[in-house]
Design an enzyme around this catalytic site. Structure first.
Site, PDB file in Angstrom:
ATOM      1  N   LYS A 206     -25.335  10.921  -1.257  1.00 49.29           N
ATOM      2  CA  LYS A 206     -25.394  10.850   0.204  1.00 49.29           C
ATOM      3  C   LYS A 206     -26.822  11.133   0.686  1.00 49.29           C
ATOM      4  O   LYS A 206     -27.376  10.423   1.491  1.00 49.29           O
ATOM      5  CB  LYS A 206     -24.410  11.879   0.767  1.00 49.29           C
ATOM      6  CG  LYS A 206     -24.278  11.901   2.255  1.00 49.29           C
ATOM      7  CD  LYS A 206     -23.125  12.826   2.644  1.00 49.29           C
ATOM      8  CE  LYS A 206     -23.157  13.145   4.123  1.00 49.29           C
ATOM      9  NZ  LYS A 206     -22.058  14.032   4.538  1.00 49.29           N
ATOM     10  N   GLU A 212     -29.929  17.186  -9.491  1.00 46.52           N
ATOM     11  CA  GLU A 212     -29.303  16.684 -10.712  1.00 46.52           C
ATOM     12  C   GLU A 212     -29.300  15.153 -10.723  1.00 46.52           C
ATOM     13  O   GLU A 212     -29.662  14.515 -11.716  1.00 46.52           O
ATOM     14  CB  GLU A 212     -27.849  17.173 -10.816  1.00 46.52           C
ATOM     15  CG  GLU A 212     -27.679  18.662 -11.039  1.00 46.52           C
ATOM     16  CD  GLU A 212     -27.595  19.451  -9.746  1.00 46.52           C
ATOM     17  OE1 GLU A 212     -28.113  18.976  -8.700  1.00 46.52           O
ATOM     18  OE2 GLU A 212     -27.031  20.551  -9.774  1.00 46.52           O
ATOM     19  N   GLY A 267     -19.041  14.820   1.618  1.00 46.64           N
ATOM     20  CA  GLY A 267     -19.159  14.430   0.207  1.00 46.64           C
ATOM     21  C   GLY A 267     -17.805  14.362  -0.495  1.00 46.64           C
ATOM     22  O   GLY A 267     -17.452  13.367  -1.119  1.00 46.64           O
ATOM     23  N   ARG A 268     -17.022  15.443  -0.376  1.00 48.35           N
ATOM     24  CA  ARG A 268     -15.744  15.488  -1.116  1.00 48.35           C
ATOM     25  C   ARG A 268     -14.657  14.650  -0.457  1.00 48.35           C
ATOM     26  O   ARG A 268     -13.532  14.605  -0.951  1.00 48.35           O
ATOM     27  CB  ARG A 268     -15.298  16.935  -1.326  1.00 48.35           C
ATOM     28  CG  ARG A 268     -15.160  17.749  -0.053  1.00 48.35           C
ATOM     29  CD  ARG A 268     -15.023  19.240  -0.379  1.00 48.35           C
ATOM     30  NE  ARG A 268     -15.105  20.074   0.809  1.00 48.35           N
ATOM     31  CZ  ARG A 268     -16.233  20.455   1.397  1.00 48.35           C
ATOM     32  NH1 ARG A 268     -17.393  20.061   0.921  1.00 48.35           N
ATOM     33  NH2 ARG A 268     -16.216  21.227   2.459  1.00 48.35           N
ATOM     34  N   GLU A 353     -13.899  24.025  -2.296  1.00 46.90           N
ATOM     35  CA  GLU A 353     -15.119  23.915  -1.492  1.00 46.90           C
ATOM     36  C   GLU A 353     -14.748  23.911  -0.007  1.00 46.90           C
ATOM     37  O   GLU A 353     -15.528  24.316   0.840  1.00 46.90           O
ATOM     38  CB  GLU A 353     -15.894  22.639  -1.867  1.00 46.90           C
ATOM     39  CG  GLU A 353     -17.391  22.769  -1.634  1.00 46.90           C
ATOM     40  CD  GLU A 353     -18.197  21.693  -2.339  1.00 46.90           C
ATOM     41  OE1 GLU A 353     -19.072  22.051  -3.136  1.00 46.90           O
ATOM     42  OE2 GLU A 353     -17.971  20.504  -2.086  1.00 46.90           O
ATOM     43  N   HIS A 384       1.905  23.743 -23.673  1.00 47.57           N
ATOM     44  CA  HIS A 384       1.596  24.335 -24.982  1.00 47.57           C
ATOM     45  C   HIS A 384       0.351  25.215 -24.891  1.00 47.57           C
ATOM     46  O   HIS A 384      -0.244  25.541 -25.915  1.00 47.57           O
ATOM     47  CB  HIS A 384       1.406  23.225 -26.017  1.00 47.57           C
ATOM     48  CG  HIS A 384       2.659  22.425 -26.205  1.00 47.57           C
ATOM     49  ND1 HIS A 384       3.578  22.691 -27.192  1.00 47.57           N
ATOM     50  CD2 HIS A 384       3.178  21.401 -25.470  1.00 47.57           C
ATOM     51  CE1 HIS A 384       4.600  21.861 -27.077  1.00 47.57           C
ATOM     52  NE2 HIS A 384       4.374  21.064 -26.040  1.00 47.57           N
ATOM     53  N   LYS A 512     -28.927  26.976  -5.388  1.00 47.41           N
ATOM     54  CA  LYS A 512     -29.900  25.872  -5.466  1.00 47.41           C
ATOM     55  C   LYS A 512     -31.292  26.382  -5.138  1.00 47.41           C
ATOM     56  O   LYS A 512     -32.267  26.067  -5.817  1.00 47.41           O
ATOM     57  CB  LYS A 512     -29.545  24.786  -4.439  1.00 47.41           C
ATOM     58  CG  LYS A 512     -28.426  23.876  -4.836  1.00 47.41           C
ATOM     59  CD  LYS A 512     -28.456  22.674  -3.894  1.00 47.41           C
ATOM     60  CE  LYS A 512     -27.099  22.101  -3.652  1.00 47.41           C
ATOM     61  NZ  LYS A 512     -27.045  21.155  -2.556  1.00 47.41           N
TER      62      LYS A 512
HETATM   63  C1  G6Q Z   1     -19.179  17.819  -1.217  1.00 51.59           C
HETATM   64  C2  G6Q Z   1     -20.457  18.461  -1.339  1.00 51.59           C
HETATM   65  C3  G6Q Z   1     -21.174  18.207  -2.651  1.00 51.59           C
HETATM   66  C4  G6Q Z   1     -21.972  16.915  -2.672  1.00 51.59           C
HETATM   67  C5  G6Q Z   1     -22.906  16.933  -3.867  1.00 51.59           C
HETATM   68  C6  G6Q Z   1     -23.694  15.661  -4.003  1.00 51.59           C
HETATM   69  O1  G6Q Z   1     -18.490  17.857  -0.233  1.00 51.59           O
HETATM   70  O2  G6Q Z   1     -21.219  18.149  -0.255  1.00 51.59           O
HETATM   71  O3  G6Q Z   1     -20.331  18.228  -3.764  1.00 51.59           O
HETATM   72  O4  G6Q Z   1     -21.113  15.824  -2.723  1.00 51.59           O
HETATM   73  O5  G6Q Z   1     -23.763  18.033  -3.765  1.00 51.59           O
HETATM   74  O6  G6Q Z   1     -24.463  15.441  -2.868  1.00 51.59           O
HETATM   75  P1  G6Q Z   1     -25.200  14.066  -2.665  1.00 51.59           P
HETATM   76  O7  G6Q Z   1     -24.170  13.013  -2.534  1.00 51.59           O
HETATM   77  O8  G6Q Z   1     -26.013  14.232  -1.417  1.00 51.59           O
HETATM   78  O9  G6Q Z   1     -26.047  13.833  -3.882  1.00 51.59           O
END
Ligand code: G6Q
Length: 555
Positions: A206, A212, A267-268, A353, A384, A512
C-alpha cells in the site's frame, strides 16, 4: 469503573455470568429439544450452529441489550456509509465497497468511489487474462509460468490464504508463490528453482515503503537483471499494487502495470482490492469476482438481518460474552479443510491487529478485556497435537469448527472421516464424559474394577466447552468470500461493544522505529548512546560470533 463497565447492560451480564458459568450443555439440550433450531442461522451461503454455547435465552437477551446500548445498529450503518470509523487516522473503512455488486453509488465525502473500483477490476481482468492466456510475455518473449507476490502483512496474508484455499482451481502450468519475510532465505528458497525469463513479480505494498517488501523487491530485481542481463527487463517482469504511484515509477514499473487502491482500504481488509491480483491470476478473474460476490452476500446479510439472527452479530456477541464475562483469553479457529490451512494465520492478523487495543474511542484506557489471542490449525492435525488442552486443560477455549458438507476431492472415504471427526470433536467438547461413564466403559471392556476406579478421573471429560460450527455446502470462491467477510464483521461488532478502533495499528510502529537504531549499530559498529544493556549485550555476542564488525568500545 468506566461508563461501559458501569452501564446497566454490562452490570446485568456480570451478575448473570456468576450463574451462567455453571451451565450444563447436557441439561440445556435435554430441556430444550428445539435448541439446535433456535440457536442456528443462515448467513449468505453459510450455516452457523451456535447451539453448543454456554448461553440461555436470558444470556442472549442481555447481550442484545448490550449491543443496543452500544448503538450497534447505527454503527453498522456507519461502516457501510463511509463514516470516518477509523477516527485516529481520520479515514473511512470502505472495504465493503470493493465487493459491492449492487450497482449503487457508494459515497465518500459526496464522491462515488464505485467507478474507480470497477475500473481497477476491469484492469485486473485484462492483466490476469493476458498472463493466463500467455499473450503477455516476459522480456525474452516467453510466457510466464510463475507469479511471485512480494508483500507482507495485509499485502500478503489475504491473497496467500485465498490462493491456498482455491488451489483446486489452479492450473499446473501457472504457479503462484509468496515472499514476505525479510529473512533472505524466504526469497532465495522461493526463487531457487525458477526461470527468470518466465517469472513475473508483483510488488504489493500500500505504502511502497515497507522495509521488508522493498528489500525483497530490490533483491528480486537484482536477481532478474543479473540473470537476464538487461535492466530493461524490469518493466516486463514487474507489476505493482500500491497507493504510492510515484514510488512505483521510481522502481521502474510502467504505469500500465501499477494497480491502484485507496487509503480507505485498510491493509488487512485489502484482499478484495488489487491486492487480490495474485488470486485473479491463480484462479481467473471470474472466480475472483465470485469471491467478491460471496463477501457481498455476507455484507447484505450483516446490513439487513435483525440482530437476533445476524451471523457476525451473533459471533461477535458470543466473543464478548466469553472474553469479558467468562474470562476466556484465547479463541481457537479449527478449519476441517486442508485448503483452509492458512485461515488461522490470516485471521490472527485480522482479529488481533484489529482488536489488540487498550485505548477507547474517547482516548482513555479501557477497563475491560479486548481481543483474545486467536490461534488454530487445520483439523484433524490439531486433534493429534493441542486438542488435549481443549478437552481436559484448565482453561476454557471457545472454538470455531469450519467444515464443508461436500469435499472438494471425492477420494474414497476421506471426507466422511473428516466430517465425522469434526462433528465428534464438538460433541466431546460440549458433552464430555462423566467419571462414572468413564469407569463403566472400562469395566465393560474388562478392566479390573480397582484399575477402572484409579484411571477414571484421568479419563473424565468435563464438557461444557463451547464451540460454533460453521458449515459450508462446499468450499467455493463464493462461500470463502462469505466466510472471510463473516470474520471481518465479527471483529467490527466486537469493536463497537468494546468502544475501540479496529482499523488502526499503531502497535506495530515502535518496533519498526527501534529497528532503525539497531540496524545502524549492526552496520556501522557504532553506538551513538542510549541503547539499553540487554540489546548492547546481544549485539556484542553477535559481533563475537563474527557476523558483524566489533561494536565500538566493546572489550
Ligand atoms: C494491516 C497492516 C499491515 C500492512 C503491512 C504492509 O492492516 O497495515 O499488516 O498491511 O505492514 O504494509 P504495506 O502494504 O504498506 O507494505
Amino acid at each position: 469503573m468506566s461508563a461501559l463497565t458501569r452501564s446497566p447492560a454490562w452490570q446485568a451480564l456480570e451478575t448473570h455470568a456468576l450463574t451462567a458459568r455453571r451451565l450444563s450443555l447436557r441439561t440445556l439440550f435435554r430441556e430444550d429439544p428445539a435448541r439446535f433450531e433456535t440457536h442456528s442461522l443462515v448467513a449468505g451461503p453459510l450455516f452457523i450452529d451456535w447451539s453448543k454455547h454456554l448461553v440461555t435465552r436470558e444470556t442472549w437477551q442481555l447481550l442484545l441489550s448490550l449491543a443496543r446500548q452500544q448503538g450497534l445498529e447505527s454503527a453498522i450503518g456507519d461502516l457501510f456509509g463511509g463514516t470516518l470509523v477509523n477516527h485516529t487516522e481520520r479515514r473511512a473503512a470502505l472495504h465493503t465497497a470493493l465487493r459491492d455488486r449492487s450497482g449503487q453509488a457508494v459515497l465518500l465525502d459526496g464522491h462515488d468511489v464505485m467507478p474507480g473500483v470497477r475500473d481497477v477490476l476491469a484492469r485486473m481482468r485484462r492483466f490476469s487474462d493476458a498472463i493466463r492466456d500467455g499473450s503477455l510475455r516476459g522480456h525474452t518473449g516467453l510466457p510466464f509460468d510463475v507469479v511471485v507476490n512480494i508483500g507482507i502483512g495485509g499485502s500478503d496474508l489475504g491473497p496467500l490464504m485465498v490462493v491456498e484455499a482455491l488451489r483446486a482451481h489452479m492450473r499446473d502450468d501457472l504457479r503462484v508463490r509468496f515472499v514476505s519475510n525479510v529473512d533472505d532465505t524466504h526469497l532465495v528458497e522461493t526463487l531457487r528453482d525458477l526461470d527468470p525469463a518466465r517469472t513475473l513479480f508483483i510488488v504489493s505494498s500500500k505504502t511502497f515503503t515497507t522495509q521488508e517488501t522493498m528489500t525483497n523487491a530490490a533483491s528480486a530485481r537484482q536477481w532478474l537483471v543479473t540473470s537476464l542481463g538487461d535492466e530493461a527487463a524490469v518493466g516486463a517482469h514487474f507489476a505493482a499494487v500500491s497507493t504510492n504511484v510515484g514510488a512505483t515509477a521510481e522502481f521502474g514499473i510502467p504505469a500500465d502495470r501499477v494497480f491502484e487502491f485507496w487509503d480507505w482500504v485498510g491493509g488487512r481488509y485489502s484482499l478484495w482490492s488489487a491486492i487480490g491480483l495474485p488470486i485473479a491470476i491463480a484462479v481467473g478473474m471470474d472466480r475472483f469476482e465470485a469471491l467478491l460476490e460471496g463477501a457481498h452476500a455476507m455484507d447484505q446479510h450483516f446490513r439487513s438481518a435483525p440482530l437476533e439472527i445476524n451471523g457476525p452479530v451473533v459471533l461477535g456477541l458470543l466473543g464478548v460474552w466469553y472474553t469479558n464475562f467468562l474470562g476466556c483469553a484465547t479463541h481457537a479457529v479449527l478449519p476441517y479443510d486442508q485448503y483452509l490451512h492458512r485461515l488461522p494465520a490470516y485471521l490472527q492478523q485480522l482479529d488481533m491487529e484489529s482488536s489488540g487495543k487498550r485505548i477507547d474511542r474517547a482516548g482513555s484506557p479501557v477497563e475491560h478485556a479486548t481481543g483474545p489471542v486467536l490461534w488454530g490449525e487445520a483439523g484433524t492435525n490439531g486433534q493429534h497435537a493441542f486438542f488435549q488442552l481443549l478437552h481436559q486443560g484448565t482453561q476454557m477455549v471457545p472454538a470455531d469448527f469450519i467444515v464443508a458438507a461436500r469435499g472438494a476431492r471425492q477420494l474414497g472415504r476421506h471426507h466422511d472421516i473428516l466430517l465425522a471427526n469434526c462433528l465428534a470433536q464438538t460433541q466431546a467438547l460440549a458433552f464430555g464424559k462423566t467419571e462414572s461413564e468413564a469407569r463403566g466403559e472400562m469395566e465393560r471392556a474388562g478392566v479390573p474394577t480397582e484399575e477402572a476406579r484409579r484411571l477414571a478421573p484421568y479419563r473424565t471429560f468435563p464438557g461444557n466447552r463451547p464451540s460454533t460450527t460453521i458449515l459450508l455446502e462446499s468450499l467455493t470462491p463464493a462461500s470463502l468470500g462469505a466466510l472471510i467477510a463473516l470474520y471481518e464483521h465479527r471483529v467490527y461488532v466486537q469493536s463497537v461493544i468494546w468502544e475501540i478502533n479496529p482499523f488502526d495499528q499503531w502497535g506495530v510502529e515502535l518496533g519498526k522505529q527501534l529497528a532503525g537504531g539497531v540496524l545502524s549499530i549492526l552496520e556501522t559498529g557504532q553506538d551513538r548512546g542510549g541503547m539499553d544493556g540487554s540489546t548492547l549485550g546481544l549485539l556484542s555476542r553477535i559481533a563475537k560470533a563474527g557476523a558483524i564488525s566489533p561494536i565500538q568500545g566493546d572489550p
